[in-house]
Write a protein that holds these residues in place. Structure first.
Motif, mmCIF file in Angstrom:
data_model
loop_
_atom_site.group_PDB
_atom_site.id
_atom_site.type_symbol
_atom_site.label_atom_id
_atom_site.label_comp_id
_atom_site.label_asym_id
_atom_site.label_seq_id
_atom_site.Cartn_x
_atom_site.Cartn_y
_atom_site.Cartn_z
ATOM 1 N N ASN A 1 -17.354 -15.469 5.195
ATOM 2 C CA ASN A 1 -18.124 -14.246 5.422
ATOM 3 C C ASN A 1 -18.273 -13.485 4.119
ATOM 4 N N LEU B 1 -6.741 -3.772 4.563
ATOM 5 C CA LEU B 1 -7.770 -4.178 5.520
ATOM 6 C C LEU B 1 -7.275 -3.913 6.940
ATOM 7 N N THR B 2 -8.203 -3.997 7.877
ATOM 8 C CA THR B 2 -7.869 -3.833 9.284
ATOM 9 C C THR B 2 -6.657 -4.717 9.605
ATOM 10 N N SER C 1 -6.737 -7.951 11.714
ATOM 11 C CA SER C 1 -7.412 -9.135 11.175
ATOM 12 C C SER C 1 -6.429 -10.151 10.630
ATOM 13 N N PRO D 1 -16.538 -6.690 11.406
ATOM 14 C CA PRO D 1 -17.060 -5.577 10.608
ATOM 15 C C PRO D 1 -18.567 -5.623 10.353
ATOM 16 N N ARG E 1 -12.296 0.104 15.355
ATOM 17 C CA ARG E 1 -12.087 -1.280 14.941
ATOM 18 C C ARG E 1 -10.613 -1.648 14.938
#
Ligand code: BLA
Length: 314
Positions: A113, A164-165, A168, A237, A289
């Motif tokens: 991604n 980051l999230t 994830s 995202p 999220r």
């Protein structure tokens, strides 16, 4: 790559000059080269048949007429779905390329991604584990032990992208490349090289993968893939941007039926069955999220591929 200087890209140019790096115009890069490599390379290992999805998901233009969206999808032995999405316009290049195995195989999901705008690039490149690599040591050893040197090479060239999230991380492997960088032709070359190496590594795993015959293990693989698809169709995202480009209804359709196809076929559990922590008091899905928040300022895997962060706190 052609080195063209334009007013539009002055910010990249000045940054690049500071770093003594070659200048790259965004329109000079295209992730289509990555997709072509992957398709050609796949054909050296297996026969690619067009997916029935291809008829409905091929190419389209965004609502504002400014972005081109291209979709490709295939099937193969051992491969339930290989699909790519490429978005290009004057200011942005996006690649979402993934390969999902048949449930009879427990091999990882290939995941690339890349989001690129004039001055920033956001990259996730990984062989996403189907099963938990933190608690299931045998699974980690089976697929990632031999790939640690590959991960180390690119962890240096494409350093950890920062917090980051947190959620994830469970979908990432010890060799994940999570990085952000300012546009430069050098970085694109490194990224292309990483993409090629990771994809070749994935194809090797595919060649070696042995079909599972134990029904309960197949069920387990199917549920793990379903959980992964359910997570990404709900929380990826890229959603915001897709909605902006093609509208909410079309974006939802693209996510559920194309990008994360399989949600309706591989299982019947809902997002909240898998991720109950997202349940609001009224029973709807929390639109945020992340419940835990962002964390992992630095790479939480050591040089041996051992997970070195023992908590998911911020
Ligand atoms: C940002 N994309 C991100 C981030 C990650 C990913 C980790 C950083 C923000 C965050 O911490 O969540 C990618 N996250 C992933 C991937 C998995 C995951 C691949 O959990 C897999 C399990 N990105 C795309 C597509 C678009 C896109 C198709 O892949 C657009 C159509 C855009 N990604 C995009 C944008 C950002 C982003 C705009 C920055 C906005 C943000 O940080 O939320």
């Amino acid at each position: 790559l052609p080195l063209i200087r334009t007013a539009l890209f002055s910010s990249i140019c000045s940054n690049s000059r500071k770093q003594h790096m070659p200048i790259v115009q965004l329109s000079a890069i295209s992730y289509k080269k990555f997709i072509n490599f992957a398709l050609d390379e796949t054909k050296r290992h297996t026969h690619l048949a067009p997916s029935p999805l291809q008829e409905r998901y091929n190419s389209r233009i965004s609502m504002d007429g400014k972005s081109e969206i291209e979709m490709l999808s295939f099937e193969a032995t051992k491969v339930r779905l290989l699909r790519s999405l490429c978005i290009e316009n004057q200011t942005m290049q996006v690649l979402d390329f993934a390969v999902f195995p048949e449930p009879e195989f427990d091999m990882p999901i290939f995941c690339a991604n890349f989001f690129s705008s004039a001055n920033t690039n956001i990259v996730v490149l990984d062989l996403n584990p189907l099963h938990d690599v933190i608690s299931q040591r045998d699974y980690k050893e089976k697929y990632y032990k031999g790939l640690i040197p590959l991960g180390l090479k690119y962890a240096e060239l494409l350093p950890w992208g920062g917090k980051l999230t947190s959620e994830s991380l469970k979908f990432f492997s010890p060799i994940v490349i999570w990085t952000r960088f300012t546009s430069s032709s050098y970085k694109y070359d490194v990224l292309y090289s990483a993409f090629m190496d990771y994809y070749k590594a994935w194809l090797e795993l595919m060649d070696q993968a042995v079909v599972e015959t134990n029904a309960s293990k197949i069920m387990c693989n199917r549920e793990a893939q379903h959980r992964y698809l359910t997570w990404r169709a709900e929380k990826d995202p890229g959603h915001g941007l897709l909605k902006k480009l093609i509208g909410e209804t079309q974006a939802k359709d693209l996510l559920v039926n194309f990008l994360f196809n399989g949600i309706d076929e591989l299982g019947s559990k809902s997002f909240l069955d898998y991720f109950p922590e997202y349940c609001c008091e009224d029973g709807t899905i929390n639109q945020s999220r992340s419940i835990i928040g962002k964390s992992f300022e630095s790479r939480p895997w050591d040089r041996k591929g051992e997970f070195i962060s023992n908590s998911f706190e911020n």
